[in-house]
Design a protein around this motif. Structure first.
Motif, mmCIF file in Angstrom:
data_model
loop_
_atom_site.group_PDB
_atom_site.id
_atom_site.type_symbol
_atom_site.label_atom_id
_atom_site.label_comp_id
_atom_site.label_asym_id
_atom_site.label_seq_id
_atom_site.Cartn_x
_atom_site.Cartn_y
_atom_site.Cartn_z
ATOM 1 N N TYR A 3 -5.887 41.457 80.439
ATOM 2 C CA TYR A 3 -5.691 41.408 81.886
ATOM 3 C C TYR A 3 -5.284 40.031 82.385
ATOM 4 C CZ TYR A 3 -10.930 40.793 81.991
ATOM 5 O OH TYR A 3 -12.241 40.427 81.791
ATOM 6 N N PHE A 4 -5.618 38.970 81.679
ATOM 7 C CA PHE A 4 -5.138 37.659 82.119
ATOM 8 C C PHE A 4 -3.661 37.468 81.772
ATOM 9 C CE2 PHE A 4 -9.739 36.242 82.039
ATOM 10 C CZ PHE A 4 -9.827 36.180 83.415
ATOM 11 N N LEU A 5 -3.218 37.955 80.622
ATOM 12 C CA LEU A 5 -1.792 37.880 80.302
ATOM 13 C C LEU A 5 -0.988 38.754 81.252
ATOM 14 C CD1 LEU A 5 -1.670 37.932 76.382
ATOM 15 C CD2 LEU A 5 -1.599 35.976 77.924
ATOM 16 N N ALA A 6 -1.498 39.962 81.535
ATOM 17 C CA ALA A 6 -0.803 40.840 82.483
ATOM 18 C C ALA A 6 -0.711 40.188 83.860
ATOM 19 C CB ALA A 6 -1.521 42.189 82.575
ATOM 20 N N GLU A 15 3.780 33.808 73.814
ATOM 21 C CA GLU A 15 3.673 32.387 74.165
ATOM 22 C C GLU A 15 2.438 32.125 75.031
ATOM 23 O OE1 GLU A 15 7.336 31.671 76.143
ATOM 24 O OE2 GLU A 15 8.515 31.465 74.296
ATOM 25 N N LEU A 16 2.207 33.006 75.994
ATOM 26 C CA LEU A 16 1.048 32.856 76.880
ATOM 27 C C LEU A 16 -0.258 33.009 76.102
ATOM 28 C CD1 LEU A 16 2.335 34.882 79.954
ATOM 29 C CD2 LEU A 16 1.916 32.413 79.889
ATOM 30 N N LEU A 17 -0.289 33.931 75.142
ATOM 31 C CA LEU A 17 -1.498 34.123 74.342
ATOM 32 C C LEU A 17 -1.838 32.866 73.563
ATOM 33 C CD1 LEU A 17 -3.728 36.047 73.319
ATOM 34 C CD2 LEU A 17 -2.185 36.649 71.435
ATOM 35 N N ARG A 18 -0.824 32.200 73.024
ATOM 36 C CA ARG A 18 -1.076 30.968 72.275
ATOM 37 C C ARG A 18 -1.584 29.862 73.187
ATOM 38 N NH1 ARG A 18 4.312 31.772 68.598
ATOM 39 N NH2 ARG A 18 3.343 33.072 66.997
ATOM 40 N N THR A 19 -1.093 29.833 74.417
ATOM 41 C CA THR A 19 -1.624 28.872 75.388
ATOM 42 C C THR A 19 -3.076 29.171 75.706
ATOM 43 O OG1 THR A 19 0.574 28.610 76.382
ATOM 44 C CG2 THR A 19 -1.322 27.927 77.715
ATOM 45 N N LEU A 20 -3.406 30.464 75.786
ATOM 46 C CA LEU A 20 -4.761 30.888 76.136
ATOM 47 C C LEU A 20 -5.747 30.721 74.987
ATOM 48 C CD1 LEU A 20 -6.630 32.383 78.214
ATOM 49 C CD2 LEU A 20 -5.903 34.516 77.118
ATOM 50 N N ALA A 21 -5.336 31.132 73.778
ATOM 51 C CA ALA A 21 -6.281 31.242 72.664
ATOM 52 C C ALA A 21 -6.023 30.280 71.514
ATOM 53 C CB ALA A 21 -6.282 32.685 72.142
ATOM 54 N N GLY A 22 -4.957 29.509 71.568
ATOM 55 C CA GLY A 22 -4.690 28.562 70.491
ATOM 56 C C GLY A 22 -3.402 28.885 69.762
ATOM 57 N N PRO A 23 -2.829 27.908 69.050
ATOM 58 C CA PRO A 23 -1.512 28.069 68.421
ATOM 59 C C PRO A 23 -1.469 29.126 67.325
ATOM 60 C CG PRO A 23 -2.559 26.003 67.733
ATOM 61 C CD PRO A 23 -3.372 26.552 68.853
ATOM 62 N N GLY A 24 -2.635 29.477 66.762
ATOM 63 C CA GLY A 24 -2.641 30.478 65.703
ATOM 64 C C GLY A 24 -2.805 31.907 66.191
ATOM 65 N N ALA A 25 -2.952 32.105 67.485
ATOM 66 C CA ALA A 25 -3.195 33.443 68.031
ATOM 67 C C ALA A 25 -1.944 34.311 67.901
ATOM 68 C CB ALA A 25 -3.619 33.351 69.491
ATOM 69 N N VAL A 26 -2.158 35.571 67.524
ATOM 70 C CA VAL A 26 -1.062 36.529 67.355
ATOM 71 C C VAL A 26 -1.323 37.741 68.232
ATOM 72 C CG1 VAL A 26 0.144 38.043 65.728
ATOM 73 C CG2 VAL A 26 -0.609 35.777 64.987
ATOM 74 N N LEU A 27 -0.344 38.122 69.016
ATOM 75 C CA LEU A 27 -0.457 39.296 69.873
ATOM 76 C C LEU A 27 -0.444 40.551 69.015
ATOM 77 C CD1 LEU A 27 -0.514 40.163 72.907
ATOM 78 C CD2 LEU A 27 1.961 40.457 72.724
ATOM 79 N N ARG A 28 -1.540 41.297 69.058
ATOM 80 C CA ARG A 28 -1.642 42.513 68.240
ATOM 81 C C ARG A 28 -0.899 43.663 68.901
ATOM 82 N NH1 ARG A 28 -7.210 41.126 68.257
ATOM 83 N NH2 ARG A 28 -7.540 42.968 69.572
ATOM 84 N N GLU A 29 -0.579 44.654 68.085
ATOM 85 C CA GLU A 29 0.151 45.816 68.583
ATOM 86 C C GLU A 29 -0.610 46.538 69.686
ATOM 87 O OE1 GLU A 29 3.154 48.399 69.171
ATOM 88 O OE2 GLU A 29 3.217 46.677 67.811
#
Length: 354
Positions: free
Chosen positions: A72-75, A28-42
């Motif tokens: 590091y920003f998500l962490a 959820e945080l990644l999508r806020t940071l990078a846009g609604p299409g962003a997917v957290l990679r393994e």
């Protein structure tokens, strides 16, 4: 004895699986940071999990544009603001993240994006000495989530004696950007970085450390890992693609970037190169960066292009801090056709239309 890390070829677009509520929140945080299409990679999740849940020391060797700053920003967001996500440790708010980087322009650029997560950043560097006390007051009051520090501060007696001990005692996550600069086996060794061993050794137990670089051979990886191990014990693993090196988790990926193209135009003298650039700069869409090898060349080329009618700005290590920040903002807002810069600007400036 060090275990030699193997290269990880993680699936770049694979969605992260497992990890429970913490992983869901990270997505959820990644999508806020990078846009609604962003997917957290393994591979990104492995690094975040190692830092937030396992409190590991991690070395990320990944290409420019891979998303190291997102890790590091998500962490930071998870460690600073997220409670009750599967670990007793996560219920306690940690201290601020300290980012040590020689490329403050890039970090400022990234921190501006991280403000979308509510992350508040302050800076300590040679250009804002008169603001140090104000920044530290905000830090002590809990008003900052991230402190950006230039590595030259680590060798400054005032900073080392008056600020560093408290900083080491309160840091919640330490990030070492451009970590290859630690190693005298690397191509860009910086003596100031050797002071990091003192900072790392002074950290409280279980404070995670993340080192990032896009350029490191095996010798440099082993050397940097040894520096990160100061005061730390070996932790548990973090997945099948994770490799522990003397307690440091090394996550290494391919450095190839398919989107980049390299072309060479061989011209005999500087005046020919300046003329070639002046003839073609206007044909290029948007705004961009022209890199030079020296400060003198940056200043000379800036003056020449201005004489040709181009709105350009000069950027190098000798540029005043306020002028640097203004130049960065002008580039982002397309108020200049180009920044004429040395490597002081860095090579990973985040501008979609660059």
């Amino acid at each position: 004895m060090a275990v030699v890390p193997r290269t990880v070829h993680a699936e770049a677009s694979a969605p992260a699986a497992g990890g429970g509520a913490l992983r869901v929140r990270a997505q959820e945080l990644l999508r806020t940071l990078a846009g609604p299409g962003a997917v957290l990679r393994e591979d990104q999740w492995q690094a975040i999990d190692a830092l937030v849940t396992r409190r590991r020391r991690v070395l990320l060797v990944q290409r420019t544009g891979w998303g190291k700053s997102a890790v590091y920003f998500l962490a930071t967001a998870l460690l600073r603001g997220e409670a009750g996500l599967g670990s007793a440790d996560l219920g306690r708010r940690t201290g601020p993240t300290v980012i040590v980087s020689p490329l403050l322009a890039l970090i400022r650029n990234q921190a501006a994006a991280a403000s979308r997560l509510g992350i508040r950043a302050g800076e300590i560097h040679s250009g804002n000495v008169t603001e140090w006390d104000e920044v530290y007051a905000a830090l002590r009051a809990g008003e900052l989530d991230v402190l950006l520090v230039g590595p030259e501060r680590l060798n400054n007696p005032t900073f080392r004696d008056d600020y560093l001990p408290e900083l080491a005692a309160t840091t919640g996550l330490l990030v070492v950007d451009e970590a290859h600069c630690i190693s005298d086996w690397g191509h860009d060794f910086r003596p100031d970085y050797r002071r990091l061993r003192t900072l790392i050794a002074g950290l409280r137990p279980q404070v995670p450390v993340l080192a990032t670089t896009a350029t490191a051979n095996q010798r440099v990886v082993e050397d940097v890992s040894e520096q990160l191990d100061a005061g730390a014990g070996a932790g548990s693993g973090a997945g099948p693609d994770a490799v522990a090196v003397s307690g440091t988790l090394v996550l290494r990926g391919s450095l190839d970037r398919e989107s980049l193209r390299l072309a060479v135009v061989a011209l005999p003298r500087a005046e020919h190169r300046f003329g070639w650039l002046a003839d073609r700069l206007g044909e290029l869409p948007g705004s961009g960066i022209v890199y030079t090898l020296t400060k003198a060349a940056a200043e000379e080329l800036t003056a020449f292009l201005r004489g040709e009618g181009y709105p350009v700005a000069c950027y190098h290590g000798g540029t005043e801090a306020a002028e640097r920040i203004a130049a960065e903002e002008d580039l982002l807002a397309n108020r200049v056709k180009a920044l004429v810069a040395t490597s002081a600007l860095g090579m990973g400036f985040d501008k979609p239309d660059l």
